[in-house]
Design a protein around this motif. Sequence first.
Motif, mmCIF file in Angstrom:
data_model
loop_
_atom_site.group_PDB
_atom_site.id
_atom_site.type_symbol
_atom_site.label_atom_id
_atom_site.label_comp_id
_atom_site.label_asym_id
_atom_site.label_seq_id
_atom_site.Cartn_x
_atom_site.Cartn_y
_atom_site.Cartn_z
ATOM 1 N N VAL A 102 0.886 -1.166 0.190
ATOM 2 C CA VAL A 102 -0.004 -0.177 -0.024
ATOM 3 C C VAL A 102 0.886 1.198 -0.140
ATOM 4 C CG1 VAL A 102 -1.942 -1.021 0.964
ATOM 5 C CG2 VAL A 102 -0.188 0.196 2.436
ATOM 6 N N PRO A 103 0.519 2.371 -0.468
ATOM 7 C CA PRO A 103 -0.659 2.704 -1.074
ATOM 8 C C PRO A 103 -1.031 1.946 -2.491
ATOM 9 C CG PRO A 103 0.246 4.673 -0.790
ATOM 10 C CD PRO A 103 1.317 3.696 -0.473
ATOM 11 N N ALA A 104 -2.411 1.506 -2.798
ATOM 12 C CA ALA A 104 -2.451 0.641 -3.900
ATOM 13 C C ALA A 104 -3.827 1.087 -4.399
ATOM 14 C CB ALA A 104 -2.558 -0.710 -3.693
ATOM 15 N N ASP A 105 -3.980 1.173 -6.137
ATOM 16 C CA ASP A 105 -5.302 1.492 -6.601
ATOM 17 C C ASP A 105 -5.732 0.464 -7.591
ATOM 18 O OD1 ASP A 105 -3.956 1.750 -8.698
ATOM 19 O OD2 ASP A 105 -3.698 3.806 -8.694
ATOM 20 N N PRO A 106 -6.598 0.282 -7.688
ATOM 21 C CA PRO A 106 -7.391 -0.651 -8.592
ATOM 22 C C PRO A 106 -6.641 -0.887 -9.837
ATOM 23 C CG PRO A 106 -9.320 0.573 -7.683
ATOM 24 C CD PRO A 106 -8.011 1.290 -7.214
ATOM 25 N N ARG A 107 -6.066 0.129 -10.351
ATOM 26 C CA ARG A 107 -5.258 -0.242 -11.564
ATOM 27 C C ARG A 107 -4.197 -1.053 -11.287
ATOM 28 N NH1 ARG A 107 -6.325 2.008 -16.514
ATOM 29 N NH2 ARG A 107 -7.768 3.475 -15.474
ATOM 30 N N GLY A 108 -3.448 -0.768 -10.387
ATOM 31 C CA GLY A 108 -2.001 -1.229 -9.919
ATOM 32 C C GLY A 108 -2.499 -2.695 -9.773
ATOM 33 N N ILE A 109 -3.606 -2.744 -8.778
ATOM 34 C CA ILE A 109 -3.876 -4.185 -8.395
ATOM 35 C C ILE A 109 -4.102 -5.083 -9.618
ATOM 36 C CG2 ILE A 109 -5.337 -5.605 -7.194
ATOM 37 C CD1 ILE A 109 -5.722 -3.352 -5.009
ATOM 38 N N GLY A 110 -4.979 -4.667 -10.425
ATOM 39 C CA GLY A 110 -5.289 -5.307 -11.796
ATOM 40 C C GLY A 110 -4.107 -5.833 -12.588
ATOM 41 N N ALA A 111 -3.087 -4.812 -12.618
ATOM 42 C CA ALA A 111 -2.077 -5.232 -13.185
ATOM 43 C C ALA A 111 -1.016 -6.230 -12.922
ATOM 44 C CB ALA A 111 -1.252 -3.814 -13.439
ATOM 45 N N ALA A 122 -7.989 -24.063 -18.719
ATOM 46 C CA ALA A 122 -8.237 -22.866 -18.520
ATOM 47 C C ALA A 122 -7.229 -21.863 -17.774
ATOM 48 C CB ALA A 122 -9.549 -22.570 -17.782
ATOM 49 N N MET A 123 -6.783 -20.568 -17.884
ATOM 50 C CA MET A 123 -6.104 -19.978 -17.317
ATOM 51 C C MET A 123 -6.666 -19.450 -15.924
ATOM 52 S SD MET A 123 -2.721 -18.684 -17.296
ATOM 53 C CE MET A 123 -2.014 -18.598 -18.751
ATOM 54 N N LEU A 124 -6.208 -19.605 -14.803
ATOM 55 C CA LEU A 124 -6.898 -18.973 -13.692
ATOM 56 C C LEU A 124 -6.080 -17.772 -13.479
ATOM 57 C CD1 LEU A 124 -8.847 -18.838 -11.244
ATOM 58 C CD2 LEU A 124 -7.356 -20.293 -10.155
ATOM 59 N N HIS A 125 -6.524 -16.735 -13.094
ATOM 60 C CA HIS A 125 -5.816 -15.199 -12.819
ATOM 61 C C HIS A 125 -6.251 -14.918 -11.265
ATOM 62 C CE1 HIS A 125 -6.337 -14.971 -17.183
ATOM 63 N NE2 HIS A 125 -5.190 -14.525 -17.280
ATOM 64 N N ILE A 126 -5.176 -15.100 -10.550
ATOM 65 C CA ILE A 126 -5.380 -14.663 -9.222
ATOM 66 C C ILE A 126 -4.897 -13.112 -8.843
ATOM 67 C CG2 ILE A 126 -4.888 -15.416 -6.826
ATOM 68 C CD1 ILE A 126 -4.450 -18.172 -7.716
ATOM 69 N N ILE A 127 -5.883 -12.439 -7.930
ATOM 70 C CA ILE A 127 -5.672 -11.016 -7.485
ATOM 71 C C ILE A 127 -4.484 -11.081 -6.379
ATOM 72 C CG2 ILE A 127 -6.752 -8.997 -6.444
ATOM 73 C CD1 ILE A 127 -9.446 -10.234 -8.231
ATOM 74 N N PRO A 128 -3.581 -10.314 -6.504
ATOM 75 C CA PRO A 128 -2.666 -10.237 -5.278
ATOM 76 C C PRO A 128 -3.309 -9.598 -3.978
ATOM 77 C CG PRO A 128 -2.235 -8.306 -6.816
ATOM 78 C CD PRO A 128 -3.212 -9.207 -7.349
ATOM 79 N N GLY A 129 -2.382 -9.994 -2.897
ATOM 80 C CA GLY A 129 -3.140 -9.456 -1.827
ATOM 81 C C GLY A 129 -2.102 -8.155 -1.343
ATOM 82 N N LEU A 130 -2.630 -7.543 -0.327
ATOM 83 C CA LEU A 130 -1.887 -6.154 -0.094
ATOM 84 C C LEU A 130 -1.102 -6.042 1.245
ATOM 85 C CD1 LEU A 130 -4.707 -3.470 -0.785
ATOM 86 C CD2 LEU A 130 -2.868 -4.434 -2.175
ATOM 87 N N ARG A 180 -8.257 6.811 0.352
ATOM 88 C CA ARG A 180 -8.181 8.159 0.118
ATOM 89 C C ARG A 180 -8.027 8.412 -1.447
ATOM 90 N NH1 ARG A 180 -4.498 8.972 4.441
ATOM 91 N NH2 ARG A 180 -5.408 9.440 6.482
ATOM 92 N N GLY A 181 -9.032 9.172 -2.027
ATOM 93 C CA GLY A 181 -8.832 9.356 -3.404
ATOM 94 C C GLY A 181 -8.812 8.159 -4.181
ATOM 95 N N GLY A 182 -9.591 7.176 -3.780
ATOM 96 C CA GLY A 182 -9.835 5.956 -4.551
ATOM 97 C C GLY A 182 -8.774 4.955 -4.378
ATOM 98 N N ARG A 183 -7.824 5.240 -3.500
ATOM 99 C CA ARG A 183 -6.606 4.524 -3.332
ATOM 100 C C ARG A 183 -6.495 4.075 -1.887
ATOM 101 N NH1 ARG A 183 -1.727 7.575 -3.524
ATOM 102 N NH2 ARG A 183 -0.436 5.992 -4.364
ATOM 103 N N ILE A 184 -6.265 2.635 -1.705
ATOM 104 C CA ILE A 184 -6.366 2.110 -0.352
ATOM 105 C C ILE A 184 -4.761 2.310 0.300
ATOM 106 C CG2 ILE A 184 -5.737 -0.140 1.016
ATOM 107 C CD1 ILE A 184 -7.633 -1.514 -1.441
ATOM 108 N N VAL A 185 -4.967 3.132 1.226
ATOM 109 C CA VAL A 185 -3.710 3.655 1.797
ATOM 110 C C VAL A 185 -3.289 3.225 3.010
ATOM 111 C CG1 VAL A 185 -3.990 6.046 0.697
ATOM 112 C CG2 VAL A 185 -5.052 5.801 3.233
ATOM 113 N N GLU A 186 -4.134 2.714 3.871
ATOM 114 C CA GLU A 186 -3.568 1.860 5.036
ATOM 115 C C GLU A 186 -4.803 1.162 5.669
ATOM 116 O OE1 GLU A 186 -2.166 4.543 8.339
ATOM 117 O OE2 GLU A 186 -4.054 5.609 8.289
ATOM 118 N N SER A 327 -9.854 -4.013 -15.332
ATOM 119 C CA SER A 327 -8.445 -3.321 -15.332
ATOM 120 C C SER A 327 -7.232 -4.082 -15.950
ATOM 121 C CB SER A 327 -7.976 -3.047 -13.779
ATOM 122 O OG SER A 327 -8.591 -1.908 -13.096
ATOM 123 N N ALA A 328 -7.495 -5.580 -15.546
ATOM 124 C CA ALA A 328 -6.313 -6.425 -16.074
ATOM 125 C C ALA A 328 -6.610 -6.685 -17.559
ATOM 126 C CB ALA A 328 -6.584 -7.771 -15.161
#
Lengths: 334, 334
Positions: A102-111, A122-130, A180-186, A327-328
């Motif tokens: 963190v900080p992380a935003d949806p775009r960064g997580i999706g990337a 099939a290919m499984l895509h797994i979302i990272p943790g924070l 804050r401002g659409g980003r996960i800060v803490e 996003s991804a």
Amino acid sequence: MNPDATHSAVLIALDWGTSSLRAYRMGPDGRVLDTRHLPWGIMRLPAPSTDGPMPASAAVGFELAFEQACGDWLRAQPGLPVIACGMVGSAQGWAQAPYLDVPADPRGIGAQLAKVDTHRGAMLHIIPGLLQRQGLANVMRGEETQVVGLIDSEAGAGGTVDDDLLVGLPGTHCKWVRVRGGRIVEFDTFMTGEVYAALRGHTILGRTMKDPAAPDDAAFQRGLEVAGSALGQGGVLSTIFSTRALGLTGQLSAQAQPDYLSGLLIGHEAAALRALLDARGMPSRIVLCGDEDLCRRYASALPHFGLAAPTLAGLAAERGLWRLAVSAGLIRQP
Amino acid sequence: MNPDATHSAVLIALDWGTSSLRAYRMGPDGRVLDTRHLPWGIMRLPAPSTDGPMPASAAVGFELAFEQACGDWLRAQPGLPVIACGMVGSAQGWAQAPYLDVPADPRGIGAQLAKVDTHRGAMLHIIPGLLQRQGLANVMRGEETQVVGLIDSEAGAGGTVDDDLLVGLPGTHCKWVRVRGGRIVEFDTFMTGEVYAALRGHTILGRTMKDPAAPDDAAFQRGLEVAGSALGQGGVLSTIFSTRALGLTGQLSAQAQPDYLSGLLIGHEAAALRALLDARGMPSRIVLCGDEDLCRRYASALPHFGLAAPTLAGLAAERGLWRLAVSAGLIRQP
């Protein structure tokens, strides 16, 4: 009429935690066409039959659960993208997805999705943790997707996201996530739900308890009041014993003890949250997201500790899964 | 040579708790002639054989344990008085001994023993527990006898008892007992030991832990420091999750996690104790009484939270049992 013919799906999304697996078949714009709720959390996967077609590896339980969750959906529409969030990406999961700072935003997580080639192709895509390195180390996995869903809902509803939001996600581990401002800060983690279960199931406190016929709001309030008063000064390790002592002395019935203990724990959590927010600054708004009964309890606790009455949001995981798949680049929106 | 012939006993004393039973055969002036340690705590009594001589009642497990603890001593000296303290006098015990209100002194406690006629003819005298009605209800059962023993030791050693003493009894439930002028005036209970066991055995925190080869003092100190610093502001429900988060991020080894968690819990307890004492006034001295390793941990924690370094006393139950038997007139001292 075959729903596959009328509503062609564009995404399969899995919310795959410790104790259960939810599967969503989603159409254009993220509409949920079909939902499945399976008991195959990563800690209790289905056991393979000894003569089945699956490979005998550590992944076989994951493969079997995956097949049950969405095998037929993939047969009907081969090549559908599949995305997952939650403990399936942990060290005990199918494949380890990295933690993002963190900080992380949806775009960064999706990337930064991790990829698993499944047995069925099939290919499984797994979302990272924070991961939060600042202060005391902290991690989340799965909740980030709910928060992304909530940010998306808020943006969709009002056009803008509050600049400074606190999102509470009550559950086994309650996460309090600052946006804050659409980003996960803490964020902070309170193990309140799991501690409650351990105290009730595996300490002397459970011995004198009986299940109430209905939630006992008065007992819950009494617990909150103790936690928030001078009587709570000894902290949670001390006040919880009053559950037994009040019972032994005829001041708290066996049926009232479970909700009294719940009130004590959630009260101590709310008191600590208040202290943290006093130090960091109050958010402009608090939103709760999760199980209805739990959210009701937290909503009743927060104002008791001088915090703003929260608004309630529904479960947001499917919206977050959709948003992160977009996003991804897994799906193209029209 | 038969020890029964040379050291005639005057009392049998039982320290009978939830998980074990200690039996003492005591000579004049409270000298311990013989000790037995049996696993027959009140929650795990011996099972009767189906054709045995014992009556088939709820008390049969107690009778069997009693026989094993001191049957031969009573055969050798019929009519010896028998006294017991602990959970044997609880609602789940052999017979319920009343709770006495604090403040209480050894004479008052000794005057109110409950009586059980045993199957073999001996009379068992059970020491009452203590009840605190003021503030949040609190109870103890067994610890009052240890405190009486400690008061007696202190009086014996220096001739006078400190006017204002705080006695800490670390264990499954840690009791902090305030003694003024030789009377027990108030007490607090922290469920720290049982919470530690429940967290380790029945939550996700135990999953990543391994037993260290030896106690890891550095990890324990690190836990204390977190609990006592700004990092501990979220309280124990929050800091305990750092055990896992620090482990997942490679900052705390599996072997260091048990003692780190112990440091967190004892640290939060010491911080709360400090707050309680700030409100009530500091005692002139703190004494710890109990398991050696646990007392060492608490002794290292207290000064970290601005409390006086405690003195250490050994287990005092047998001395308390003796003292209360004398108070009760069960034995006549020469």
